[in-house]
Design an enzyme around this catalytic site. Sequence first.
Site, PDB file in Angstrom:
ATOM      1  N   THR A 147      13.321  -9.144   3.288  1.00  0.00           N
ATOM      2  CA  THR A 147      13.115  -7.854   2.622  1.00  0.00           C
ATOM      3  C   THR A 147      14.085  -7.626   1.467  1.00  0.00           C
ATOM      4  O   THR A 147      13.940  -6.663   0.728  1.00  0.00           O
ATOM      5  CB  THR A 147      13.282  -6.703   3.629  1.00  0.00           C
ATOM      6  OG1 THR A 147      14.601  -6.759   4.191  1.00  0.00           O
ATOM      7  CG2 THR A 147      12.251  -6.808   4.744  1.00  0.00           C
ATOM      8  N   LYS A 148      15.082  -8.528   1.327  1.00  0.00           N
ATOM      9  CA  LYS A 148      16.061  -8.412   0.252  1.00  0.00           C
ATOM     10  C   LYS A 148      16.276  -9.783  -0.388  1.00  0.00           C
ATOM     11  O   LYS A 148      15.992 -10.814   0.219  1.00  0.00           O
ATOM     12  CB  LYS A 148      17.393  -7.872   0.793  1.00  0.00           C
ATOM     13  CG  LYS A 148      17.304  -6.454   1.329  1.00  0.00           C
ATOM     14  CD  LYS A 148      18.670  -5.969   1.826  1.00  0.00           C
ATOM     15  CE  LYS A 148      18.580  -4.548   2.355  1.00  0.00           C
ATOM     16  NZ  LYS A 148      19.897  -4.064   2.853  1.00  0.00           N
ATOM     17  N   LYS A 166      24.665 -18.741   6.158  1.00  0.00           N
ATOM     18  CA  LYS A 166      25.395 -19.921   5.732  1.00  0.00           C
ATOM     19  C   LYS A 166      25.279 -20.085   4.225  1.00  0.00           C
ATOM     20  O   LYS A 166      24.237 -19.799   3.646  1.00  0.00           O
ATOM     21  CB  LYS A 166      24.827 -21.171   6.421  1.00  0.00           C
ATOM     22  CG  LYS A 166      25.559 -22.459   6.121  1.00  0.00           C
ATOM     23  CD  LYS A 166      24.936 -23.607   6.917  1.00  0.00           C
ATOM     24  CE  LYS A 166      25.675 -24.916   6.664  1.00  0.00           C
ATOM     25  NZ  LYS A 166      25.073 -26.042   7.427  1.00  0.00           N
ATOM     26  N   HIS A 196       0.837  -1.195   0.000  1.00  0.00           N
ATOM     27  CA  HIS A 196       0.000   0.000   0.000  1.00  0.00           C
ATOM     28  C   HIS A 196       0.878   1.253   0.000  1.00  0.00           C
ATOM     29  O   HIS A 196       1.894   1.312   0.696  1.00  0.00           O
ATOM     30  CB  HIS A 196      -0.911   0.014   1.237  1.00  0.00           C
ATOM     31  CG  HIS A 196      -1.991  -1.012   1.189  1.00  0.00           C
ATOM     32  ND1 HIS A 196      -3.206  -0.784   0.581  1.00  0.00           N
ATOM     33  CD2 HIS A 196      -2.043  -2.286   1.658  1.00  0.00           C
ATOM     34  CE1 HIS A 196      -3.955  -1.856   0.689  1.00  0.00           C
ATOM     35  NE2 HIS A 196      -3.266  -2.794   1.328  1.00  0.00           N
TER      36      HIS A 196
END
Length: 211
Positions: free
Chosen positions: A175-176, A193, A123
């Site tokens: 988020t990445k 890892k 949004h």
Amino acid sequence: MNITSIKKYLSKQHILKKIIHRIIIPKNEHRPRFWVKWIINPFFHEVKGKIRNSVRRDLFPFQSFKLGKNARIEDFSVINNGVGLVEIGEGSRIGIGNVIIGPVIIESNCLLAQNIVISGLNHNYQNINNPILEQGINTNKVTLKEGCWIGANACITAGVTIGKNAVIGAGSVVTKDVPDYTVAVGNPAKVIKKLDSNIEMRTAFVINMRA
């Protein structure tokens, strides 16, 4: 006339677009009318796998939905292609209580545990003078590459790509992008890892030797 050309035509016909939108979706609702689900969608969607009866299918004919061979969507999940395609590859497993909001592509043989949220939708919120509900949305495709494993209660945000055979720990917020053959955990998720990408080659060699 295919679905792409129909969408292109309707994008220029605003009044007609609104009329069709209201025919398909009741006012103030976010799911299609019952008859759309059973009569219209089968002509536009490709379903070769299994969807449990309790799955909420907020699926519309004007966006792609594909479920590959031997793929499964388990009970109490929500699948929504209202603002972007949802495509799930062969052999992938969508666990109990997952929420998938397009645009999302899940490649073959992915394993999703329980209560995962994957959303290509956000949004808008930049205008402080208007309620966020009135500021519209934006989309950015999420991609889960072949063979990845997503732990329970994870959240995958818009625009993220999860690499091949990558592992996302339970409860992580991603988020990445996560590279191929890695393990990422935490909020926000970080790679902790790197897996051995040669395992696939060695496994295939052993299988071939035994055959």
